[in-house]
Design a protein around this motif. Structure first.
Motif, PDB file in Angstrom:
ATOM      1  N   PHE A   1       0.847  -1.182   0.000  1.00 19.92           N
ATOM      2  CA  PHE A   1       0.000   0.000   0.000  1.00 19.92           C
ATOM      3  C   PHE A   1       0.880   1.229   0.000  1.00 19.92           C
ATOM      4  O   PHE A   1       1.776   1.360   0.830  1.00 19.92           O
ATOM      5  N   ARG A   2       0.645   2.108  -0.978  1.00 15.57           N
ATOM      6  CA  ARG A   2       1.310   3.409  -0.992  1.00 15.57           C
ATOM      7  C   ARG A   2       0.223   4.447  -1.225  1.00 15.57           C
ATOM      8  O   ARG A   2      -0.519   4.345  -2.204  1.00 15.57           O
ATOM      9  N   ASP A   3       0.147   5.397  -0.310  1.00 14.84           N
ATOM     10  CA  ASP A   3      -0.917   6.395  -0.421  1.00 14.84           C
ATOM     11  C   ASP A   3      -0.494   7.441  -1.446  1.00 14.84           C
ATOM     12  O   ASP A   3      -0.164   8.578  -1.112  1.00 14.84           O
ATOM     13  N   GLU A   4      -0.500   7.029  -2.727  1.00 12.07           N
ATOM     14  CA  GLU A   4      -0.063   7.878  -3.835  1.00 12.07           C
ATOM     15  C   GLU A   4      -0.889   9.162  -3.865  1.00 12.07           C
ATOM     16  O   GLU A   4      -2.101   9.133  -3.621  1.00 12.07           O
ATOM     17  N   ILE A   5      -0.241  10.297  -4.218  1.00 12.12           N
ATOM     18  CA  ILE A   5      -0.975  11.569  -4.329  1.00 12.12           C
ATOM     19  C   ILE A   5      -2.031  11.464  -5.409  1.00 12.12           C
ATOM     20  O   ILE A   5      -3.148  11.911  -5.246  1.00 12.12           O
TER      21      ILE A   5
ATOM     22  N   MET B   1      -2.602   0.634 -13.015  1.00 12.49           N
ATOM     23  CA  MET B   1      -1.247   1.100 -13.349  1.00 12.49           C
ATOM     24  C   MET B   1      -0.634   1.896 -12.203  1.00 12.49           C
ATOM     25  O   MET B   1       0.551   1.777 -11.923  1.00 12.49           O
ATOM     26  N   ARG B   2      -1.412   2.773 -11.635  1.00 10.46           N
ATOM     27  CA  ARG B   2      -0.945   3.486 -10.437  1.00 10.46           C
ATOM     28  C   ARG B   2      -2.033   3.392  -9.390  1.00 10.46           C
ATOM     29  O   ARG B   2      -2.875   4.266  -9.244  1.00 10.46           O
ATOM     30  N   GLY B   3      -2.029   2.272  -8.708  1.00  3.66           N
ATOM     31  CA  GLY B   3      -3.008   2.048  -7.662  1.00  3.66           C
ATOM     32  C   GLY B   3      -2.432   2.504  -6.334  1.00  3.66           C
ATOM     33  O   GLY B   3      -1.284   2.948  -6.249  1.00  3.66           O
TER      34      GLY B   3
HETATM   35 MG    MG Z   1       6.452   5.333  -6.594  1.00  2.00          MG
END
Ligand code: MG
Ligand code: ATP
Length: 448
Positions: A139-143, A150-152
């Motif tokens: 889990f990465r809390d992407e901005i 692709m970018r979850g």
């Molecule tokens: Mg990254």
């Protein structure tokens, strides 16, 4: 598998929120369903593709000498305090407290945990090298979660970690992964290009990103066209041999992501006709970072003279769930997906043009049983829908072959095979058609 038993919620309209074709097709073909920003449920069809990709990744890791294990998704904050990354990692980390008020986190990566596991069990340089991996949700809390899988925020990653006694040995581990990655992506029908890359928040100096060229890719990249034509190392590659000459063949051509790009060097090393400046999808990343974790976390082994030596480490990621999208970006047309055989959810779509017609039903059942018996995965559209709807549905989900059986053809002693990749059609007697499909599926799946 029979469609009447399956769960395949297809969408008629292209969902407005999906900006790129792989996201659109995954939603339309009933492969995923969004549960929150950057969080997806994998529906049966999508899950089959995910599992096949995962299995190829696993086979190539094993072949290269890495050993599989499984670490938890939830980690204690303490571990990350040891490396100093708990505060440094920032908002991308999902931080949690348990009922005892202990600080926990949902792992964005596993360097700290694997270092802890290594130091608990390895004592001597004689036990090196070690290459350990797992395939686990991160889990990465992407901005900006976007483009579907692709970018979850929650995504499936294969991450390998290497432990070596010195830099020369670490380079050999790095080379193993380099070659394994070339093979892994090629087996999925992708041309990946290893490019010199910045090592990012994890640190280090020896680093390559494996990039698949695609207009919708998030990275700007620069490379030599000749890289696209290099041979992929075979399945009989000896991973214990010196892989450096093989690596040099790849790294001898210019290839860099934007962060590492040097326009002058690019011009000097490539001729104008070979210069590609394009966009790409990062499907894997390998890097050597030396003692970044082994120093602070005291992961040491006794060296030849008995003195404790911190181990030299590297880490190697593959975006398993991102690959599902990347493969669609590379293999689709206006009608839908065109799965390469190795990752197709099923090998063949069987279309019954007149469900309820005794002869047609019988011929379909015979074909279904014969193909399954030969190890071919069949998806049987046994619904009463009209032919047009069945054709469109099968094109959308994009299985490599369609076997079309109807009363008119049967009366003439024929069924039809359609190859999804190029649309080529072939009318054959039912037995010949089955034989043909079995041999073509086997040939496509043969390990090279
Ligand atoms: Mg990254
Ligand atoms: P990016 O620059 O795309 O954010 P990263 O450098 O943070 O990637 P790594 O930490 O190297 O990524 O992770 C290994 C692999 O995991 C990447 O090469 C990519 O394929 C995949 N990956 C990383 N972040 C995501 C994400 N948010 N969603 C899906 N896959 C991801």
């Amino acid at each position: 598998m029979r469609l009447t038993r399956y769960y395949l919620p297809l969408l008629k309209e292209t969902p407005a929120e999906a900006q790129i074709v792989s996201h659109q097709l995954m939603l339309r073909a009933g492969m995923i369903r969004q549960q929150g920003a950057g969080i997806y449920a994998w529906l049966p069809l999508g899950f089959r593709v995910l599992r096949k990709i995962e299995q190829i990744v696993r086979e190539e890791q094993d072949r290269a000498g890495a050993v599989e294990m499984l670490m938890p998704t939830i980690q204690p904050a303490e571990l990350w305090r040891e490396s100093g990354r708990y505060d440094a990692y920032g908002k991308e980390m999902l931080r949690i407290k348990d009922r005892g008020d202990r600080e926990m986190l949902f792992g964005p990566t596993n360097e700290e945990m694997i270092t802890e596991i290594f130091r608990a069990g390895v004592r001597s340089y004689k036990e090196l090298p070690k290459l350990l991996y797992h395939i686990q949700w991160k889990f990465r809390d992407e901005i900006r979660p976007r483009f579907g899988v692709m970018r979850g925020r929650e995504f499936l990653m294969k991450d390998t970690y290497s432990f070596d006694i010195d830099e020369a040995a670490a380079r050999r581990s790095y080379n193993r992964m380099f070659v394994a990655y070339l093979r892994t992506f090629a087996r999925m029908g992708l041309t990946s290009i290893p490019m010199r890359a910045e090592s990012g928040p994890i640190g280090g100096d020896l680093s390559h990103e494996f990039i698949v060229l695609a207009e919708t890719g998030e990275s700007a990249v620069f490379c030599d066209r000749r890289l696209l034509d290099l041979d992929i190392p075979g399945h009989d590659t000896d991973f214990d041999a010196d892989l450096q000459p093989l690596i040099d063949r790849y790294t001898g051509y210019y290839a860099a992501t934007e962060e590492k790009h040097d326009a002058g060097e690019f011009e000097k090393r490539t001729s104008e006709g070979d210069r590609i400046s394009a966009r790409g999808i990062e499907v894997g990343h390998i890097f050597f970072f030396g003692r970044k974790y082994s120093d602070p976390m005291k992961a040491v082994v006794a060296g030849p003279e008995g003195k404790d030596i911190p181990v030299e480490m590297g880490s190697y990621g593959i975006g398993v769930s991102r690959l599902v999208g990347a493969i669609i970006e590379a293999h689709h047309d206006d009608a839908g997906c065109k799965w390469p055989m190795a990752v197709a959810p099923f090998h063949v779509g069987l279309i019954n043009l007149k469900q309820g017609d005794a002869a047609t039903d019988a011929a379909c059942e015979t074909a279904y049983a014969a193909l399954e018996k030969a190890g071919v995965e069949v998806f049987y559209d046994d619904t009463p829908a009209r032919p047009g709807e069945k054709f469109a549905r099968m094109d959308l989900i994009g299985l490599p072959y369609q076997l079309v059986i109807g009363p008119r053809g049967l009366a003439a002693g024929e069924v039809e095979i359609k190859r999804r990749a190029d649309g080529e059609r072939l009318a054959l007697a039912p037995e010949a058609a089955i034989e043909r499909i079995v041999s073509e599926v086997k040939a496509a799946l043969a390990l090279r």
